[in-house]
Design an enzyme around this catalytic site. Structure first.
Site, mmCIF file in Angstrom:
data_model
loop_
_atom_site.group_PDB
_atom_site.id
_atom_site.type_symbol
_atom_site.label_atom_id
_atom_site.label_comp_id
_atom_site.label_asym_id
_atom_site.label_seq_id
_atom_site.Cartn_x
_atom_site.Cartn_y
_atom_site.Cartn_z
ATOM 1 N N SER A 59 13.955 -5.380 1.241
ATOM 2 C CA SER A 59 13.357 -6.695 1.233
ATOM 3 C C SER A 59 14.328 -7.825 0.919
ATOM 4 O O SER A 59 14.030 -8.989 1.206
ATOM 5 C CB SER A 59 12.206 -6.735 0.221
ATOM 6 O OG SER A 59 12.711 -6.599 -1.089
ATOM 7 N N SER A 64 15.744 -2.004 -1.732
ATOM 8 C CA SER A 64 15.854 -3.380 -1.237
ATOM 9 C C SER A 64 17.159 -4.102 -1.538
ATOM 10 O O SER A 64 17.374 -5.199 -1.028
ATOM 11 C CB SER A 64 14.687 -4.217 -1.744
ATOM 12 O OG SER A 64 13.552 -3.918 -0.985
ATOM 13 N N LYS A 122 17.446 -14.499 -4.830
ATOM 14 C CA LYS A 122 16.294 -13.988 -4.086
ATOM 15 C C LYS A 122 15.060 -14.750 -4.559
ATOM 16 O O LYS A 122 14.905 -15.010 -5.753
ATOM 17 C CB LYS A 122 16.147 -12.493 -4.342
ATOM 18 C CG LYS A 122 15.030 -11.824 -3.551
ATOM 19 C CD LYS A 122 15.013 -10.298 -3.732
ATOM 20 C CE LYS A 122 13.917 -9.637 -2.911
ATOM 21 N NZ LYS A 122 13.917 -8.173 -3.062
HETATM 22 N N1 GLN Z 1 11.277 -0.641 1.888
HETATM 23 C C1 GLN Z 1 10.704 -0.314 0.616
HETATM 24 C C2 GLN Z 1 9.287 -0.831 0.531
HETATM 25 O O1 GLN Z 1 8.871 -1.415 1.468
HETATM 26 C C3 GLN Z 1 11.556 -0.824 -0.505
HETATM 27 C C4 GLN Z 1 11.288 -2.229 -0.896
HETATM 28 C C5 GLN Z 1 11.992 -2.657 -2.154
HETATM 29 O O2 GLN Z 1 12.913 -2.007 -2.657
HETATM 30 N N2 GLN Z 1 11.535 -3.761 -2.695
HETATM 31 O O3 GLN Z 1 8.596 -0.650 -0.413
#
Ligand code: GLN
EC number: 6.3.5.7
Length: 492
Positions: free
Chosen positions: A154, A178, A79
């Site tokens: 994400s 995410s 990532k």
């Molecule tokens: N969808 C969540 C957010 O927008 C989780 C994102 C994440 O785990 N990095 O914060």
């Protein structure tokens, strides 16, 4: 061999060890696939072909010399939130478009030490804020199961790359789902470890008290191999825990589903917006686990309504603090011709950050400001403790807790949900981060449009081995994790 991308991590490990194929062959195979197929999926932000081939040759030499690990020569995608020395690390943001880290994240360094070959860096929502990967400055990534849908976020690039067989496994990070939600949207297995199990050093911070790296792969077994590399104490991360790591691969058969008490939170299955197909597939998977000997126990998680508001105060508050460092001075994007220092700050940040990130910085700064700190931030911290206690109470009577990973399957690209609609989609994942617990997603079937559905199992602290083991047993008895998207069947 033309089907190297079909092999599991164990098969890759065995094939490399017995010289059935070389790391160079394997790496070239994946690079060819990326070149041919990724124009449609757009999972990679940076492909590091040259470096990958050099690493592959080094791996082949180590294999020949007999000093290989189980993963020497196996390719991986990281990532783009993990710093990689000498290779661009963007976190999906324009503000880091020119950022080349002088050091490797611990997770990356451990991967290198284990002999993994880095294929490249994969796409993500900007600073990991989002649920679709559309918040990336580098454009949207497609879901391999249906290219007009998102892969989730994400860690959407990680999920899409693995689901399209453009990497055998990938690293992800999970601040509020995410790893688990994109794994669910793309039909993969993904593990969010206990807070403190995996080093955050060199992992660009979103919300430091919630962020945790973990593996994303096709099966629990594949995830276990990557966990063996990622997990462990790191003196460079003060929140990483000094606790022995398990051998997650060796433990894969240690937990029997027979006698396993699975908690079913009654609040979770009455959430407005829970898709009927998702509910049905999750219930079928629970029935299967019951057939395998598990007991389903209805439990109460009374704080469910508080998850979204609590997370969406704490995460932006921490983000507003963490993102102060991107100021156009030391590194990253700097606006053209600033007239003074204030202009430099203002324009570098306004031009460098995307809309969602700016929105969260504003919310977080507001929640932390003198007049509102007690009413919002402190209160959210208190509710966070209640959420944790709710889970701990549940674990007095059950071994794991079951939930969907997300209320829906993958959204359409460009669906343009309002922030509130989008945030409500995080209902099943964010409480796990607030409590610091581990949780895993496993694919359990498809909706009427052939988009994958995921089952989430939440465990008590340090139960990564148990979670991987339970999913491994389930995957021995079912074949959802072996299904491939049509695009993954294409040969390069
Ligand atoms: N969808 C969540 C957010 O927008 C989780 C994102 C994440 O785990 N990095 O914060």
């Amino acid at each position: 061999m033309t089907d190297l991308h079909r092999l599991s991590i164990r098969e890759l490990s065995e094939g490399l060890a017995s010289a059935k194929f070389s790391s160079r062959e394997l790496t070239e195979h994946y690079l060819k696939r990326i070149e041919k197929i990724d124009a449609q999926v757009k999972s990679y932000v940076t492909v590091t072909a040259e470096q990958a081939l050099a690493q592959a040759d080094a791996a082949d030499a180590a294999l020949k010399a007999g000093n290989a690990t189980a993963l020497t020569g196996v390719p991986i995608a990281h990532k783009d939130i993990f710093c990689t020395q000498g290779i661009k690390t963007t976190a999906g943001s324009k503000i880091l478009d020119n950022f080349i880290s002088p050091y490797d994240a611990t997770v990356v360094a451990k991967g290198k030490a284990a002999g993994l070959v880095t294929l490249g860096k994969v796409n993500m929502d900007e600073f990991a804020m989002g649920s679709t990967s559309e918040n990336s400055y580098y454009g949207a990534t497609a879901n391999p199961w249906n290219l007009s849908h998102v892969p989730g976020g994400s860690s959407g690039g990680s999920a899409a790359a693995v689901a399209a067989d453009l990497a055998p496994f990938a690293t992800g990070t999970d601040t509020g789902g995410s790893i688990r939600q994109p794994a669910s949207f793309c039909g993969l297995t993904g593990l969010k470890p206990t807070y403190g199990r995996v080093s955050r050093f060199g992992m660009i911070a979103y919300a430091s008290s919630l962020d945790q790296g973990g593996p994303m792969a096709r099966s629990a077994e594949d995830c276990a191999y990557l966990m063996n590399v990622m997990a462990g104490h790191d003196a460079k991360d003060s929140t990483s825990v000094e606790k022995d790591v398990d051998n997650y691969v060796a433990n894969l058969n240690d937990t029997s589903v027979k006698g396993l008490r699975i908690g079913i939170p009654k609040q979770y299955f009455n959430v407005a917006g829970l898709d009927a197909d998702v509910k049905a597939r999750v219930e079928e998977s629970l029935k299967k686990l019951e057939e395998m000997g598990a007991t389903l126990v209805e439990i109460d998680l009374t704080m469910t309504d508080a998850y979204v508001p609590t997370y969406y105060l704490i995460a932006p508050a921490e983000a507003s603090s963490n993102l102060q460092r991107f100021d156009g001075v030391r590194y990253g994007y700097r606006c053209e011709n600033p007239v003074d220092l204030m202009d430099l700050y203002k324009r570098s940040r306004s031009e460098g950050f995307g809309k969602e990130v700016q929105q969260r910085i504003l919310i977080g700064t507001y929640a932390l400001s003198a007049g509102y700190y007690d009413a919002y931030y402190v209160k959210a911290q208190k509710v966070r403790r209640l959420i944790q206690q709710d889970f701990l109470k549940a674990f007095e009577s059950v071994d794991v807790i079951a939930a969907p990973a997300a209320p829906t399957t993958a959204y359409k690209i460009g669906a343009n949900l309002s922030p509130v609609e989008m945030y409500l989609g995080d209902i099943y994942t964010i409480a796990v981060n607030l409590a610091g617990l581990p949780a895993i997603n496993a694919p359990v079937g498809f909706d009427k449009d052939n988009l994958p559905v995921g089952l989430q199992l939440i465990g008590n602290y340090w139960s990564e081995s148990q979670l991987l083991s339970v999913v491994h047993q389930y995957q021995q008895a079912t074949d959802w994790h072996t299904k491939r998207a049509a695009i993954a069947e294409e040969n390069a």
